[in-house]
Design a protein around this motif. Structure first.
Motif, PDB file in Angstrom:
ATOM      1  N   ILE A 464       0.871  -1.186   0.000  1.00 53.58           N
ATOM      2  CA  ILE A 464       0.000   0.000   0.000  1.00 53.58           C
ATOM      3  C   ILE A 464       0.903   1.229   0.000  1.00 53.58           C
ATOM      4  O   ILE A 464       1.846   1.318   0.796  1.00 53.58           O
ATOM      5  CB  ILE A 464      -0.933   0.028   1.228  1.00 53.58           C
ATOM      6  N   LEU A 465       0.605   2.182  -0.888  1.00 54.83           N
ATOM      7  CA  LEU A 465       1.354   3.432  -0.958  1.00 54.83           C
ATOM      8  C   LEU A 465       0.463   4.584  -0.519  1.00 54.83           C
ATOM      9  O   LEU A 465      -0.710   4.649  -0.901  1.00 54.83           O
ATOM     10  CB  LEU A 465       1.851   3.696  -2.380  1.00 54.83           C
ATOM     11  N   ALA A 466       1.029   5.464   0.302  1.00 53.38           N
ATOM     12  CA  ALA A 466       0.325   6.680   0.720  1.00 53.38           C
ATOM     13  C   ALA A 466       0.953   7.859   0.006  1.00 53.38           C
ATOM     14  O   ALA A 466       2.183   7.975  -0.050  1.00 53.38           O
ATOM     15  CB  ALA A 466       0.435   6.860   2.225  1.00 53.38           C
ATOM     16  N   ASP A 467       0.120   8.721  -0.564  1.00 52.43           N
ATOM     17  CA  ASP A 467       0.644   9.921  -1.219  1.00 52.43           C
ATOM     18  C   ASP A 467       0.886  10.983  -0.145  1.00 52.43           C
ATOM     19  O   ASP A 467       0.292  12.058  -0.145  1.00 52.43           O
ATOM     20  CB  ASP A 467      -0.341  10.419  -2.279  1.00 52.43           C
ATOM     21  N   GLY A 468       1.753  10.647   0.803  1.00 50.90           N
ATOM     22  CA  GLY A 468       2.025  11.537   1.924  1.00 50.90           C
ATOM     23  C   GLY A 468       3.105  10.956   2.815  1.00 50.90           C
ATOM     24  O   GLY A 468       3.730   9.947   2.482  1.00 50.90           O
ATOM     25  N   GLY A 469       3.314  11.571   3.966  1.00 48.29           N
ATOM     26  CA  GLY A 469       4.414  11.193   4.830  1.00 48.29           C
ATOM     27  C   GLY A 469       4.018  10.332   6.013  1.00 48.29           C
ATOM     28  O   GLY A 469       3.129   9.474   5.921  1.00 48.29           O
ATOM     29  N   LYS A 470       4.684  10.579   7.162  1.00 55.59           N
ATOM     30  CA  LYS A 470       4.523   9.732   8.338  1.00 55.59           C
ATOM     31  C   LYS A 470       3.077   9.683   8.825  1.00 55.59           C
ATOM     32  O   LYS A 470       2.588   8.626   9.227  1.00 55.59           O
ATOM     33  CB  LYS A 470       5.430  10.236   9.459  1.00 55.59           C
ATOM     34  N   ILE A 487      -0.150  -5.623   6.083  1.00 55.93           N
ATOM     35  CA  ILE A 487       0.215  -5.308   4.695  1.00 55.93           C
ATOM     36  C   ILE A 487       1.278  -4.219   4.730  1.00 55.93           C
ATOM     37  O   ILE A 487       1.118  -3.213   5.429  1.00 55.93           O
ATOM     38  CB  ILE A 487      -1.016  -4.818   3.889  1.00 55.93           C
ATOM     39  N   PRO A 488       2.397  -4.369   4.002  1.00 54.75           N
ATOM     40  CA  PRO A 488       3.439  -3.326   3.985  1.00 54.75           C
ATOM     41  C   PRO A 488       2.885  -1.995   3.486  1.00 54.75           C
ATOM     42  O   PRO A 488       2.119  -1.952   2.510  1.00 54.75           O
ATOM     43  CB  PRO A 488       4.483  -3.878   3.016  1.00 54.75           C
ATOM     44  N   VAL A 489       3.271  -0.917   4.165  1.00 53.10           N
ATOM     45  CA  VAL A 489       2.806   0.430   3.812  1.00 53.10           C
ATOM     46  C   VAL A 489       4.030   1.326   3.638  1.00 53.10           C
ATOM     47  O   VAL A 489       4.896   1.388   4.516  1.00 53.10           O
ATOM     48  CB  VAL A 489       1.882   1.020   4.895  1.00 53.10           C
ATOM     49  N   ALA A 490       4.098   2.019   2.523  1.00 57.51           N
ATOM     50  CA  ALA A 490       5.192   2.963   2.252  1.00 57.51           C
ATOM     51  C   ALA A 490       4.605   4.296   1.822  1.00 57.51           C
ATOM     52  O   ALA A 490       3.486   4.369   1.303  1.00 57.51           O
ATOM     53  CB  ALA A 490       6.127   2.423   1.163  1.00 57.51           C
ATOM     54  N   GLY A 491       5.367   5.367   2.038  1.00 59.73           N
ATOM     55  CA  GLY A 491       4.935   6.703   1.639  1.00 59.73           C
ATOM     56  C   GLY A 491       5.772   7.236   0.497  1.00 59.73           C
ATOM     57  O   GLY A 491       6.955   6.896   0.364  1.00 59.73           O
ATOM     58  N   LEU A 492       5.163   8.055  -0.346  1.00 57.53           N
ATOM     59  CA  LEU A 492       5.866   8.675  -1.470  1.00 57.53           C
ATOM     60  C   LEU A 492       6.377  10.040  -1.027  1.00 57.53           C
ATOM     61  O   LEU A 492       5.595  10.965  -0.797  1.00 57.53           O
ATOM     62  CB  LEU A 492       4.925   8.826  -2.673  1.00 57.53           C
ATOM     63  N   VAL A 493       7.694  10.162  -0.863  1.00 57.17           N
ATOM     64  CA  VAL A 493       8.309  11.410  -0.438  1.00 57.17           C
ATOM     65  C   VAL A 493       8.527  12.293  -1.658  1.00 57.17           C
ATOM     66  O   VAL A 493       9.059  11.841  -2.678  1.00 57.17           O
ATOM     67  CB  VAL A 493       9.657  11.138   0.269  1.00 57.17           C
TER      68      VAL A 493
END
Length: 610
Positions: A464-470, A487-493
């Motif tokens: 899962i990708l978030a269009d944001g930070g922490k 589920i792994p979650v990462a953010g787009l810096v």
């Protein structure tokens, strides 16, 4: 490679000037051609409606296409000539019959003559060119004769012949175009000094001469001597069009190898090799070279590639032109040159241009011939960067959109196997959050999304990708914890230009994972970010637009949603509805409802009756 596979890679060819080489089933070069636009020219051979029998026969023999990118059409013409002379391709019937391009020759003789020749003898004479146009060659010689008193006769001016006193000065002496060395009025030392200056000029120092010609043309024009000024104008046009930076170098650059390299994302390097014979490019080859040992540096890889290429082509070149010193022992009698300017620098730049083009086209061809394999490689790189258990074949990305909390919406885009799966995109209207609270909105949307997937027993994403930070990552993880999902979650810096620059990820503690700009992984993440942003903004804009359009109609008692839709479909805007007459309103919705709408809008207007 089959014809169908060749047709697939045609759109990946550069739209640049250059030469193309067709190879047959055994790897032999069967045709060499030049092009102003490589993609357009090569593609023309593979059109279904090709009429020429010779061309159809040639195309049936083609198994691979190679090309060399150059700076201009004139350079392509010269390179084509040298490649045809070197390889004698079977299907080149026009140029392999010893036709050649003109050169300017300073003859190896007492009081040397300077002439334009197509087949100069190999007798030690100095040769300059070849020239892509005979007019340019003659203009160059005319320029030299205007500047220096050089003889044009065919007399034998050996010291013994001059001493016999049998010659007499000619017209060229009387019009001051020659100093009559034939009768001893010019010394050999003075003449040879002029020849050395002319040779330097022919190697490329045309700027001074062009300025002299321009000044002379302007002086003649000011003196109303227009016919003479026109002669200088024509010569100027030739010289200004003549490009000193040829693909070829002067003939004294002989038996030289040129190498350049560029690093790839996987630690390998792409290396371009060119062999120069008498100033002509006779061999061109580019390869991808992988490290054989762990921890090899770029310099060590480059040195290994140079050795392999020289062995492969049995090169005996005594000089190597390189972009940097690889710290490699070239061997006895071999010189390494790292040029900073001049003809050798231009040859190195040509090699570098081709190795860069090779790298760009390598990825384009891989995507054309086997797109799934290329995408799998990207997903594998993403798995390695994040330390995931498996490649993220199913990625979902969320984004919120609102204006000061009004019309708050969210969007979810889905990428499967590296491609957008638009049928799985989802829009969400925020229900439980009051005001502009992005984190609470994200928690609501993520929980709704995956609760529904669980209830319908649909597959969950691998990432899962978030269009944001922490904060956004924390909100998504909170929602997943409620559902007991891992589920792994990462953010787009994003950088200061709002472009993806890194991934924010970590199981215990979040940390930034850099992503190389213009890498394949970067392009995928950038595509996901752009897609979720576009989808969310479009949904929010549509929702806000409908809300603003419909607001005044919502307050009319007796007018329901269907009637409202009929009015908007007919009049297109609330403004048009408010100014319509009773008869116009009655057409789409009938007289009774038309009167209700008419009175609603017109009762708000002040009366104009007395």
């Amino acid at each position: 490679m089959t014809l169908d596979e060749l047709r697939k890679i045609l759109p990946t060819l550069p739209e640049s000037p250059g030469c193309y080489l067709y190879r047959g089933s055994e790897g032999q070069i069967i045709y060499v051609g030049k092009a102003k636009n490589l993609r357009r020219r090569v593609s023309s051979y593979f059109q279904r409606e090709v009429q020429s029998a010779k061309t159809r026969l040639l195309v049936r023999q083609i198994r691979s296409v190679e090309y060399v990118v150059v700076g201009s059409e004139a350079e392509a013409l010269i390179l084509e000539n040298s490649l045809i002379k070197e390889h004698q391709p079977r299907y080149n019937i026009l140029l392999k019959d010893d036709k050649t391009y003109p050169e300017v020759v300073i003859h190896n003789e007492p009081f040397p003559r300077i002439r334009v020749e197509r087949r100069p003898a190999r007798d030690g004479s100095q040769r300059f060119g070849p020239y892509p146009d005979v007019g340019m060659a003659h203009a160059t010689v005319d320029m030299v004769r205007d500047l220096y008193p050089i003889r044009t006769c065919d007399l034998d001016l050996s010291p013994a012949k001059i001493a016999q006193g049998k010659y007499k000065e000619c017209l060229q002496y009387h019009i001051k175009k020659c100093k009559a060395p034939c009768i001893g009025l010019q010394s050999l030392e003075e003449y040879e000094h002029n020849v050395r200056e002319i040779a330097s000029l022919l190697r490329g120092d045309l700027k001074t001469v062009i300025q002299l010609y321009r000044d002379e043309m302007q002086q003649l024009a000011s003196a109303l001597r227009f016919e003479e000024a026109q002669i200088y104008k024509e010569r100027l046009q030739y010289l200004e069009n003549y490009q000193v930076k040829h693909t070829v170098a002067p003939h004294h650059i002989h038996n030289v190898d040129v190498f350049s390299c560029i690093e790839d994302e996987d630690g390998s390097i792409c290396v371009n090799f060119m062999h120069i014979t008498q100033g002509m490019v006779t061999k061109v080859y580019t390869l991808e070279y992988h490290s054989q040992l762990e921890g090899e540096t770029r310099e060590e890889l480059f040195a290994s590639a140079i050795t392999e290429l020289r062995q492969r082509f049995a090169s005996r070149a005594r000089e190597l032109i390189l972009p940097f010193d690889p710290g490699w022992e070239a061997g006895p009698g071999i010189t390494i040159t790292i040029p900073q300017r001049g003809d050798k620098k231009r040859l190195l730049e040509l090699s570098e241009r081709n190795v860069r083009q090779y790298k760009v086209d390598k990825y384009k061809r891989a995507e054309r011939l086997n797109p799934d394999q290329r995408l799998m490689q990207i997903l594998t790189e993403l798995r390695q960067a994040l330390g995931l258990d498996k490649p993220p074949m199913h990625i979902e990305c969320f984004d919120n959109s609102n204006v000061q909390g009004s019309d708050a919406v969210a969007a979810c885009v889905v990428f499967k196997r590296g491609r957008p799966s638009k049928k799985d995109y989802r829009k969400f209207t925020i229900r439980s959050v009051e005001g502009p609270d992005d984190y609470a909105s994200m928690r609501e949307v993520v929980e709704r999304r995956y609760r529904k997937l669980l209830s319908e027993e649909e597959p969950l994403p691998d990432l899962i990708l978030a269009d944001g930070g922490k904060g956004q990552i924390g909100a998504i993880r909170d929602a997943l914890a409620v559902l007991e999902l891992d589920i792994p979650v990462a953010g787009l810096v994003k950088d200061e230009r709002h472009r993806t620059s890194a991934l924010l990820y970590g199981k215990e503690q979040l940390h930034e994972i850099p992503v190389k700009h213009h890498s394949a992984t970067f392009r995928l993440l950038e595509q996901i970010q752009a897609e979720v942003h576009r989808f969310a903004i479009t949904f929010h804009r549509d929702k806000r637009s409908k809300s603003q359009l419909s607001s005044r109609l919502d307050y009319i008692k007796g007018i329901g949603p269907k009637t409202k839709d009929e009015l908007l479909r007919h009049f297109h805007s609330v403004q048009a509805i408010s100014t319509a007459s009773l008869e116009e309103l009655a057409k789409p919705i009938g007289p009774a409802k038309g009167r209700i709408v008419y009175e609603h809008f017109h009762s708000e207007q002040p009366s104009t009756e007395g």
